[in-house]
Scaffold this active site. Structure first.
Site, mmCIF file in Angstrom:
data_model
loop_
_atom_site.group_PDB
_atom_site.id
_atom_site.type_symbol
_atom_site.label_atom_id
_atom_site.label_comp_id
_atom_site.label_asym_id
_atom_site.label_seq_id
_atom_site.Cartn_x
_atom_site.Cartn_y
_atom_site.Cartn_z
ATOM 1 N N SER A 158 0.848 -1.186 0.000
ATOM 2 C CA SER A 158 0.000 0.000 0.000
ATOM 3 C C SER A 158 0.884 1.237 0.000
ATOM 4 O O SER A 158 2.044 1.188 0.433
ATOM 5 C CB SER A 158 -0.887 0.007 1.252
ATOM 6 O OG SER A 158 -1.424 1.289 1.511
ATOM 7 N N TYR A 183 0.150 -0.069 10.637
ATOM 8 C CA TYR A 183 -0.257 -0.436 9.280
ATOM 9 C C TYR A 183 0.873 -0.152 8.294
ATOM 10 O O TYR A 183 1.172 -0.974 7.425
ATOM 11 C CB TYR A 183 -1.512 0.333 8.893
ATOM 12 C CG TYR A 183 -2.066 -0.042 7.528
ATOM 13 C CD1 TYR A 183 -2.483 -1.342 7.268
ATOM 14 C CD2 TYR A 183 -2.178 0.905 6.510
ATOM 15 C CE1 TYR A 183 -2.994 -1.691 6.019
ATOM 16 C CE2 TYR A 183 -2.691 0.568 5.269
ATOM 17 C CZ TYR A 183 -3.086 -0.738 5.030
ATOM 18 O OH TYR A 183 -3.594 -1.086 3.780
#
Length: 315
Positions: A158, A183
Site C-alpha cells: 500500500s 499499518y
C-alpha cells in the site's frame, strides 16, 4: 537478476480494470490462491481470474461467508484459514500439498488496516501478524507447490508503506501503539517480503512482486470511524465516496492481477508496482526496497514463525 525499479510501458493505467489486463490471457489449467478473496479487491481478483479460466482457492477465516460471496463464480473453492493462527496456516497448506496440485499464482491479498491494538498468537501485533507474518508462513509452507509450478507470488502492499519502515527495536509495538504506524510497517513488510522472496526464488523459476493497489473504498476500512473518513475527505456524512482519486474495486484489483499474470513481466521480479506497471523509483520509499532490510526481515520472520523454506538443513 534484479529488475530495475522503473515503468515498462505496460499499456495499462490507473483506470484499467482486472478484466482489462486479463483480456486475451487464458488461465485454463492454472491454480491460484487468493487470500482474502471473498471481499473487496480479493473478490474482484477471484472473479477475474476465474473468468479467465483459472481454478481459485480462497482461504477464509469465515468459510460460510466466503461461500456466500463466491456463489456463482465457477472455479472458486473455499478452505478454512485464519492467518493470525499458525496452526491454521499449517493445516491449510498441508491440505494443498496433500492434494498434489501445483500452485501457479499466490496472491497474498488479505489484510487488516488501522485496527485497535490487538494481540494474536504469542503476543504479536495483529497488523504485522496478519498482513505479513501469516503470509510469510503460508508462502514458505506452500513452497514445494510453488516451486514445481515456477509460480508468481504477489504481496499486496500500500502507499501507506511510506508511513513507517520496520521498527527493528520494537516491531510488535510493545511501547506505545499507533494504528497507522503499525499499518505502515506491515505494508513495508509486504514489499520487503516480495523483494527477498524474489531473490531466493528466481533460481527455481519463482518470481515475486509487491504493489500499491491505490485508494479504494472496501471493507478494509471497517475499523475506521466514519468521522475519520469524513475528515480525510474520503466520504461525505452519508457515507458516499467523494474523493475523485479513488478507484473502483475492479480498478483496484487490476494491478495485483497484472502482476500475477502479465506476460510483460516474464523475467522480471522483486519490484513494487502501481497502476498496472512497475512503479518509478520515487514511487516507493527507500526503506521498502532495501535488499539488506529485506534479508533482515526474512530472518526475523523465519525466527518468529519457525519457517524458512530456504534454510540449510541442520542449521
Amino acid at each position: 537478476m534484479s529488475t530495475p525499479q522503473r515503468p515498462i510501458d505496460s499499456g495499462f493505467g490507473e483506470r484499467s480494470t482486472a478484466d482489462d489486463v486479463l483480456d486475451g490471457i487464458d488461465l485454463s489449467g492454472k491454480l491460484a490462491i487468493v487470500t482474502g478473496g471473498y471481499s473487496g479487491l480479493g473478490l474482484e481478483t477471484v472473479r477475474s481470474l476465474a473468468r479467465a479460466g483459472a481454478r481459485v482457492i480462497v482461504p477464509a477465516r469465515r468459510p460460510d461467508t466466503a461461500r456466500d460471496a463466491l456463489a456463482g463464480i465457477d472455479g472458486a473453492e473455499v478452505a478454512r484459514l485464519d492467518l493470525a493462527d499458525l496452526a491454521d496456516v499449517h493445516a491449510f497448506a498441508r491440505g494443498v500439498l496433500d492434494s498434489g496440485r501445483d500452485v501457479d499464482l499466490l496472491i497474498n491479498n488479505a489484510g487488516v488496516m488501522a485496527c485497535p491494538e490487538t494481540r494474536v498468537g504469542p503476543g504479536w501485533e495483529a497488523q504485522f501478524a496478519v498482513n505479513h507474518l501469516g503470509h510469510h508462513a503460508l508462502t514458505n509452507l506452500l513452497w514445494p507447490a510453488l516451486a514445481r509450478a515456477g509460480a508468481r507470488v504477489v504481496a499486496v502492499s500500500s502507499g501507506a508503506h511510506w508511513r513507517s519502515g520496520i521498527r527493528w527495536d520494537d516491531p510488535q509495538f510493545t511501547r506505545g501503539y499507533d494504528k497507522w504506524l503499525a499499518y505502515g510497517q506491515a505494508k513495508t513488510a509486504n514489499a520487503l517480503f516480495a523483494l527477498h522472496l524474489d531473490t531466493l526464488g528466481q533460481s527455481h523459476g519463482v518470481r515475486a512482486f509487491s504493489l500499491n493497489p491505490g485508494p479504494i473504498l472496501t471493507p478494509l476500512q471497517r475499523h475506521l470511524p466514519r468521522a475519520e473518513m469524513v475528515d480525510a475527505g474520503w466520504i461525505d456524512e452519508e457515507g458516499n465516496g467523494i474523493d475523485p482519486t479513488f478507484k473502483t474495486p475492479e480498478q483496484g484489483a487490476a494491478t495485483q492481477v497484472w502482476a500475477a499474470t502479465s506476460p510483460r513481466l516474464a523475467g522480471h521480479g522483486g519490484v513494487y508496482c502501481q497502476d498496472c506497471d512497475i512503479a518509478p523509483a520515487d514511487g516507493v520509499a527507500a526503506h521498502a526496497r532495501d535488499p539488506e532490510q529485506a534479508a533482515r526481515l526474512w530472518a526475523l520472520s523465519a525466527e518468529l514463525t519457525g519457517l524458512d523454506a530456504f534454510a540449510t538443513p541442520g542449521r
